[in-house]
Design a protein around this motif. Structure first.
Motif, PDB file in Angstrom:
ATOM      1  N   ASP A   1      10.325  -6.315  20.347  1.00  0.00           N
ATOM      2  CA  ASP A   1      10.587  -5.044  20.298  1.00  0.00           C
ATOM      3  C   ASP A   1       9.215  -4.228  19.752  1.00  0.00           C
ATOM      4  O   ASP A   1       8.605  -4.988  19.265  1.00  0.00           O
ATOM      5  N   ILE A   2       9.323  -2.942  19.727  1.00  0.00           N
ATOM      6  CA  ILE A   2       8.318  -2.241  19.141  1.00  0.00           C
ATOM      7  C   ILE A   2       9.065  -0.987  18.292  1.00  0.00           C
ATOM      8  O   ILE A   2       9.937  -0.459  18.920  1.00  0.00           O
ATOM      9  N   LYS A   3       8.630  -0.811  16.998  1.00  0.00           N
ATOM     10  CA  LYS A   3       9.236   0.175  16.322  1.00  0.00           C
ATOM     11  C   LYS A   3       8.262   1.176  15.780  1.00  0.00           C
ATOM     12  O   LYS A   3       6.998   0.530  15.304  1.00  0.00           O
ATOM     13  N   GLY A   4       8.531   2.270  15.727  1.00  0.00           N
ATOM     14  CA  GLY A   4       7.688   3.487  15.209  1.00  0.00           C
ATOM     15  C   GLY A   4       8.600   3.735  13.841  1.00  0.00           C
ATOM     16  O   GLY A   4       9.639   4.184  13.807  1.00  0.00           O
ATOM     17  N   ILE A   5       7.921   3.623  12.636  1.00  0.00           N
ATOM     18  CA  ILE A   5       8.664   4.060  11.344  1.00  0.00           C
ATOM     19  C   ILE A   5       7.975   4.869  10.722  1.00  0.00           C
ATOM     20  O   ILE A   5       6.742   4.956  10.379  1.00  0.00           O
ATOM     21  N   SER A   6       8.737   5.999  10.047  1.00  0.00           N
ATOM     22  CA  SER A   6       8.006   6.952   9.188  1.00  0.00           C
ATOM     23  C   SER A   6       8.683   6.807   7.834  1.00  0.00           C
ATOM     24  O   SER A   6      10.112   6.747   7.814  1.00  0.00           O
ATOM     25  N   LEU A   7       8.083   7.058   6.633  1.00  0.00           N
ATOM     26  CA  LEU A   7       8.596   6.580   5.479  1.00  0.00           C
ATOM     27  C   LEU A   7       8.196   7.649   4.456  1.00  0.00           C
ATOM     28  O   LEU A   7       7.059   8.143   4.607  1.00  0.00           O
ATOM     29  N   ASP A   8       8.971   7.516   3.168  1.00  0.00           N
ATOM     30  CA  ASP A   8       8.646   8.496   2.365  1.00  0.00           C
ATOM     31  C   ASP A   8       7.720   7.978   1.341  1.00  0.00           C
ATOM     32  O   ASP A   8       7.513   6.660   1.209  1.00  0.00           O
ATOM     33  N   ASP A   9       7.516   8.849  -0.077  1.00  0.00           N
ATOM     34  CA  ASP A   9       6.672   8.095  -1.030  1.00  0.00           C
ATOM     35  C   ASP A   9       7.328   7.157  -2.162  1.00  0.00           C
ATOM     36  O   ASP A   9       6.721   6.472  -2.839  1.00  0.00           O
ATOM     37  N   LYS A  10       8.637   6.696  -1.551  1.00  0.00           N
ATOM     38  CA  LYS A  10       9.331   5.788  -2.415  1.00  0.00           C
ATOM     39  C   LYS A  10       9.469   4.473  -1.365  1.00  0.00           C
ATOM     40  O   LYS A  10      10.123   3.514  -1.949  1.00  0.00           O
ATOM     41  N   GLY A  11       8.906   4.428  -0.327  1.00  0.00           N
ATOM     42  CA  GLY A  11       8.931   3.203   0.624  1.00  0.00           C
ATOM     43  C   GLY A  11      10.251   3.455   1.501  1.00  0.00           C
ATOM     44  O   GLY A  11      10.759   2.434   2.105  1.00  0.00           O
ATOM     45  N   SER A  12      11.212   4.546   1.407  1.00  0.00           N
ATOM     46  CA  SER A  12      12.359   4.467   2.195  1.00  0.00           C
ATOM     47  C   SER A  12      12.203   5.085   3.636  1.00  0.00           C
ATOM     48  O   SER A  12      11.096   5.840   3.655  1.00  0.00           O
ATOM     49  N   VAL A  13      12.948   4.628   4.595  1.00  0.00           N
ATOM     50  CA  VAL A  13      12.912   5.106   5.872  1.00  0.00           C
ATOM     51  C   VAL A  13      13.256   6.660   6.094  1.00  0.00           C
ATOM     52  O   VAL A  13      14.479   6.895   5.772  1.00  0.00           O
TER      53      VAL A  13
ATOM     54  N   ASN B   1       0.818  -1.132  -0.079  1.00  0.00           N
ATOM     55  CA  ASN B   1      -0.191  -0.045  -0.013  1.00  0.00           C
ATOM     56  C   ASN B   1       0.788   1.323  -0.050  1.00  0.00           C
ATOM     57  O   ASN B   1       1.178   1.740   0.997  1.00  0.00           O
ATOM     58  N   PRO B   2       1.060   2.037  -1.127  1.00  0.00           N
ATOM     59  CA  PRO B   2       2.082   3.099  -1.176  1.00  0.00           C
ATOM     60  C   PRO B   2       1.430   4.106  -0.691  1.00  0.00           C
ATOM     61  O   PRO B   2       2.482   5.193  -0.396  1.00  0.00           O
ATOM     62  N   ALA B   3       0.246   4.337  -0.070  1.00  0.00           N
ATOM     63  CA  ALA B   3      -0.088   5.451   0.361  1.00  0.00           C
ATOM     64  C   ALA B   3       0.072   5.376   1.978  1.00  0.00           C
ATOM     65  O   ALA B   3       0.114   6.767   2.530  1.00  0.00           O
ATOM     66  N   VAL B   4       0.693   4.486   2.573  1.00  0.00           N
ATOM     67  CA  VAL B   4       0.843   4.390   4.023  1.00  0.00           C
ATOM     68  C   VAL B   4       2.603   5.231   4.177  1.00  0.00           C
ATOM     69  O   VAL B   4       3.270   4.953   3.426  1.00  0.00           O
ATOM     70  N   ARG B   5       2.359   6.242   5.247  1.00  0.00           N
ATOM     71  CA  ARG B   5       3.600   6.699   5.642  1.00  0.00           C
ATOM     72  C   ARG B   5       4.008   6.708   6.819  1.00  0.00           C
ATOM     73  O   ARG B   5       5.232   7.124   7.206  1.00  0.00           O
ATOM     74  N   THR B   6       3.222   6.005   7.919  1.00  0.00           N
ATOM     75  CA  THR B   6       3.895   5.633   9.073  1.00  0.00           C
ATOM     76  C   THR B   6       3.448   4.334   9.590  1.00  0.00           C
ATOM     77  O   THR B   6       2.332   3.789   9.338  1.00  0.00           O
ATOM     78  N   ILE B   7       4.354   3.532  10.052  1.00  0.00           N
ATOM     79  CA  ILE B   7       4.056   2.104  10.643  1.00  0.00           C
ATOM     80  C   ILE B   7       4.421   2.031  12.191  1.00  0.00           C
ATOM     81  O   ILE B   7       5.422   2.513  12.594  1.00  0.00           O
ATOM     82  N   ILE B   8       3.366   1.248  12.673  1.00  0.00           N
ATOM     83  CA  ILE B   8       3.804   0.744  13.979  1.00  0.00           C
ATOM     84  C   ILE B   8       4.232  -0.816  13.919  1.00  0.00           C
ATOM     85  O   ILE B   8       3.302  -1.692  13.391  1.00  0.00           O
TER      86      ILE B   8
END
Length: 272
Positions: A111-123, A98-105
Motif C-alpha cells: 500500500d501507499i500512505k500519505g500522512i500529515s503530522l503536527d509538531d509533536k509527531g501526531s497524525v 527529524n522533527p521538522a518534517v510535516r508530511t510523509i509519503i
C-alpha cells in the motif's frame, strides 16, 4: 522485574520485518531488517532477535522493559506489550529522527500512505491507497523483474532518461503489459523506467494532496531508497524532499520503539 533499560519496536510488514531497540535516553542501539516469513510470529522473533544481537547484555525479548508492535502483522507479535497502527508509528518515527518534517509519503509492500503530522509527531490526517498494488513495493519488484535487473539498477536506469514514456495504466497487471509493449516498440529502457517512476509519483502526489501537503516532506518505507522515484516526486512537488539520516525503511519500527520508550518511562515514574 528489574529494568533492563531497553525497549523495542517491531514492524511486521507484508514484505519485510523490521525491529529497533533503544535505551531509555532515546539512543538507537540495535536494528534489523529481514524478509517477512509466512508466519508473522516467526518474522517478529527473527527481527527482534537480530536487533538484540547488537545489544550487549540482552539475550531475549523478555528482558526488555516494553515492546510495541506495528505493521500489518502487529496482532501476531506474542512478546508485544501493545500494538499501535503503522500510520502513527511512521509519523512518530519520522518525528523522532527529524522533527521538522510535516508530511510523509510511505510506500510499503502492498500500500501507499500519505500522512500529515503536527509538531509533536501526531497524525493530523492521512490518505491510503490499499485497493491496488500499482505503485507499491511489490509493483516495483515486479517491474524490475521485467527489466531483468535489481531495484537499485532499475532506479539508476530511470535517472538516465531524457524523455519518460507515458504509462497510462493504473493497474499493476496492465502496467506490466504496457511496459512489455513499449519494449516491443524499441523504446529506450531508461525512458520506460522513468515513465514508471512518473506514474507512481503522480499516484503519490494525489494521496499527499488528500492528506494535506505541508513542508517539509519526506518518504519512508523501502521505496524511499528509490532515487528515481524521489526525483520525479520532487519535480511534481516543486521542491526538494528531506533525506532522513536513518534508514527510511526502519521508520515504523523506530516510531514503535519511541512509543515503547515513553510507555516505559511513564511506568517508571508511577513506580517511583
Amino acid at each position: 522485574m528489574m529494568s533492563s533499560g531497553y525497549v523495542c519496536g517491531c514492524d511486521v510488514g507484508s514484505t519485510f520485518g523490521k525491529a529497533a531497540v533503544m535505551d531509555m535516553d532515546g539512543n538507537l542501539v540495535g536494528t534489523a531488517t529481514i524478509r517477512s516469513k509466512i508466519d508473522p510470529e516467526e518474522t517478529s522473533a527473527l527481527a527482534i532477535g537480530e536487533a538484540l544481537s547488537q545489544v550487549e547484555g540482552i539475550s531475549s525479548a523478555e528482558a526488555l522493559d516494553y515492546i510495541v508492535g506495528t505493521g500489518y502483522g502487529r496482532a501476531r507479535i506474542p512478546v508485544a506489550d501493545e500494538n499501535i497502527s503503522e500510520i502513527s508509528c511512521h509519523a512518530m518515527g519520522v518525528h523522532t529522527v527529524n522533527p521538522a518534517v510535516r508530511t510523509i509519503i510511505d510506500i510499503g509492500g502492498q500500500d501507499i500512505k500519505g500522512i500529515s503530522l503536527d509538531d509533536k509527531g501526531s497524525v493530523k490526517n492521512f490518505a491510503m491507497n490499499d485497493k491496488c498494488a500499482a505503485g507499491t513495493g511489490r509493483f516495483f519488484e515486479n517491474m524490475s523483474r521485467v527489466f531483468e535487473m535489481d531495484l537499485t539498477s532499475f532506479s539508476e536506469l530511470s535517472l538516465r532518461s531524457v524523455e519518460p514514456c507515458p504509462i497510462s495504466s493504473q493497474c499493476g497487471i496492465f502496467a506490466e503489459t504496457e511496459v512489455i509493449s513499449l519494449f516491443s516498440k524499441k523504446k529506450d529502457p531508461a525512458d520506460v523506467a522513468a515513465g514508471i517512476q512518473v506514474s507512481v509519483a503522480r499516484r503519490c502526489i494525489t494521496l499527499l494532496k488528500s492528506a494535506g501537503i505541508q513542508q517539509e516532506v519526506t518518504m519512508t518505507g523501502g521505496c524511499a531508497k528509490n532515487k528515481g522515484l524521489q526525483k520525479r516526486l520532487e519535480g511534481l512537488l516543486g521542491f526538494d524532499m528531506v533525506d532522513l539520516d536513518v534508514d527510511p525503511q526502519l521508520m515504523g519500527a523506530i516510531g514503535a520503539c519511541e512509543f515503547a520508550r515513553r510507555r516505559a518511562a511513564k511506568a517508571a515514574e508511577m513506580v517511583s
